[in-house]
Write a protein that holds these residues in place. Structure first.
Motif, PDB file in Angstrom:
ATOM      1  N   ASN A  78      -0.768  -6.800  -9.800  1.00 32.06           N
ATOM      2  CA  ASN A  78       0.562  -7.278 -10.468  1.00 32.06           C
ATOM      3  C   ASN A  78       1.790  -7.724  -9.656  1.00 32.06           C
ATOM      4  OD1 ASN A  78      -0.212  -6.031 -13.167  1.00 32.06           O
ATOM      5  ND2 ASN A  78       0.761  -4.077 -12.511  1.00 32.06           N
ATOM      6  N   THR A 100       0.998  -1.298   0.082  1.00 33.90           N
ATOM      7  CA  THR A 100       0.198   0.016  -0.037  1.00 33.90           C
ATOM      8  C   THR A 100       0.846   1.182  -0.065  1.00 33.90           C
ATOM      9  OG1 THR A 100      -1.799  -1.033   1.096  1.00 33.90           O
ATOM     10  CG2 THR A 100      -1.663   1.316   1.207  1.00 33.90           C
ATOM     11  N   THR A 149       7.685  -1.267  -4.787  1.00 35.02           N
ATOM     12  CA  THR A 149       7.112  -2.515  -4.985  1.00 35.02           C
ATOM     13  C   THR A 149       7.886  -3.605  -5.278  1.00 35.02           C
ATOM     14  OG1 THR A 149       5.102  -1.333  -5.451  1.00 35.02           O
ATOM     15  CG2 THR A 149       5.134  -3.457  -5.971  1.00 35.02           C
ATOM     16  N   ASN A 174      -2.321  -4.753  -4.959  1.00 30.30           N
ATOM     17  CA  ASN A 174      -1.607  -4.675  -6.334  1.00 30.30           C
ATOM     18  C   ASN A 174      -1.684  -5.963  -7.107  1.00 30.30           C
ATOM     19  OD1 ASN A 174       0.736  -4.550  -8.206  1.00 30.30           O
ATOM     20  ND2 ASN A 174       1.435  -3.050  -6.901  1.00 30.30           N
ATOM     21  N   GLU A 185      -3.440  -8.278  -0.403  1.00 33.20           N
ATOM     22  CA  GLU A 185      -2.770  -7.339  -1.387  1.00 33.20           C
ATOM     23  C   GLU A 185      -3.798  -6.768  -2.338  1.00 33.20           C
ATOM     24  OE1 GLU A 185      -0.892  -4.498  -2.139  1.00 33.20           O
ATOM     25  OE2 GLU A 185       0.265  -5.434  -0.829  1.00 33.20           O
TER      26      GLU A 185
END
Length: 256
Positions: free
Chosen positions: A211, A178, A185, A209, A207
C-alpha cells in the motif's frame, strides 16, 4: 542519478544478484520490491559499497563508484539507512542525530581540543541543524530521551533523520515501514514525500508494504531470485502476471 549495469554477486553457487540493470532518475521515488530472499538488500549493499560485485558497474552522478568504500560513496551524496534502528541505543536522540553531521565537520583536532573559534562555530551550527532535523522528523519532543526508550516507530523515523544528517542527494531506505502500525506508516509516508518536496532529495526504497509502495512510488522495480523481473508504474507492475506469480504462486497468476 544512479545507474547499475549488469550488476552481479554470487555467494558460492547462489546467484544473489544476477546481471541487474537499473537506473534511478533525479527527483523520483523508486521502489525496489520482491519476495523474501529476492536479493533486494544485497542490491542495496552493492550500490552503497558494502559489497563488491563480481560483475557489472555502478555509476553515481556520472562517476564510477563500483569499487569505492562506503564512506567515500556516502561523502558523494549516496546515503542509506539500515533495518537495525538502535545502533546508538544508549545516547539521547539529539546526540544520535549530531553523530550524523560528523562527516561535515572541518575543525582540526587541536581546535576541537582547545575549543577554538572554528570548533565553537561548528558546534553551534550542528546544534541548530540538529534541532531543525528533529523538528522535520517529528522527534523534537523526544530529543532528550535515550534512543532505546523511544517507541519503535520513532526509532524508524530517527534512522531516517540520521541518514538525512549526512547530507544525501540520493537516499536509500531499506524497509523503512517494517513493524510500523497504520498511523506510523502514514507519518512515514508524509515524511518521505516531504524529503523529496522540501529537501529536494531523490528516494530509492526497498519496501514490503505494498500500500505504501503504490501510494508513493513514481516507478517500481521487481527482483526475484536475484534477477530483475519487471519495471514500470505501480499499477502496471501490480497487474503483471510474472509479478503475481512470484508473490502468490503460479496457480493464482493463471486464475487472475
Amino acid at each position: 542519478m544512479l545507474e547499475a549495469k549488469g550488476l552481479s554477486v554470487h555467494f558460492g553457487g547462489l546467484k544473489a544478484v544476477e546481471k541487474v540493470d537499473l537506473e534511478v532518475r533525479q527527483g523520483e521515488i523508486l521502489s525496489l520490491i520482491g519476495p523474501n530472499g529476492a536479493g533486494k538488500t544485497t542490491f542495496f549493499n552493492l550500490v552503497s559499497g558494502f559489497l563488491r560485485p563480481h560483475e557489472g558497474s555502478v555509476v553515481f552522478k556520472g562517476q564510477d563508484i563500483t569499487h569505492l568504500p562506503p564512506h567515500r560513496i556516502a561523502a558523494l551524496g549516496l546515503v542509506r539507512t539500515f533495518q537495525k534502528t538502535n545502533i546508538f541505543a544508549d545516547i539521547d536522540v539529539a546526540e544520535s542525530v549530531k553523530i550524523g553531521f560528523s562527516s561535515h565537520r572541518t575543525a582540526g583536532f587541536l581546535d576541537i581540543l582547545l575549543h577554538g573559534k572554528r570548533s565553537r562555530r561548528e558546534q553551534m551550527d550542528v546544534k541548530e541543524r540538529t534541532a531543525e532535523l528533529l523538528r522535520f522528523s517529528g522527534l523534537l519532543g523526544l530529543r532528550r530521551d535515550l534512543v532505546k526508550n523511544i517507541p519503535y516507530g520513532k526509532q524508524r523515523m530517527l534512522a531516517v533523520a540520521l541518514a538525512l544528517a549526512a547530507g544525501p542527494e540520493l537516499l536509500l531506505l531499506d524497509e523503512p515501514a517494517t513493524g510500523l502500525n497504520p498511523v506510523e506508516t502514514s507519518e512515514l509516508r508524509d515524511m518521505i514525500l516531504r524529503i523529496r518536496s522540501e529537501l529536494g532529495i531523490t528516494i530509492f526504497m526497498i519496501e514490503h508494504n505494498m500500500n505504501l509502495v503504490a501510494s508513493i512510488s513514481d516507478r517500481v522495480v521487481v527482483l526475484n531470485h536475484g534477477e530483475k523481473l519487471a519495471e514500470g508504474l505501480p499499477p502496471e507492475v501490480a497487474r503483471n502476471p510474472l509479478v503475481i506469480e512470484a508473490y502468490l504462486g503460479r496457480g493464482y497468476a493463471h486464475a487472475s
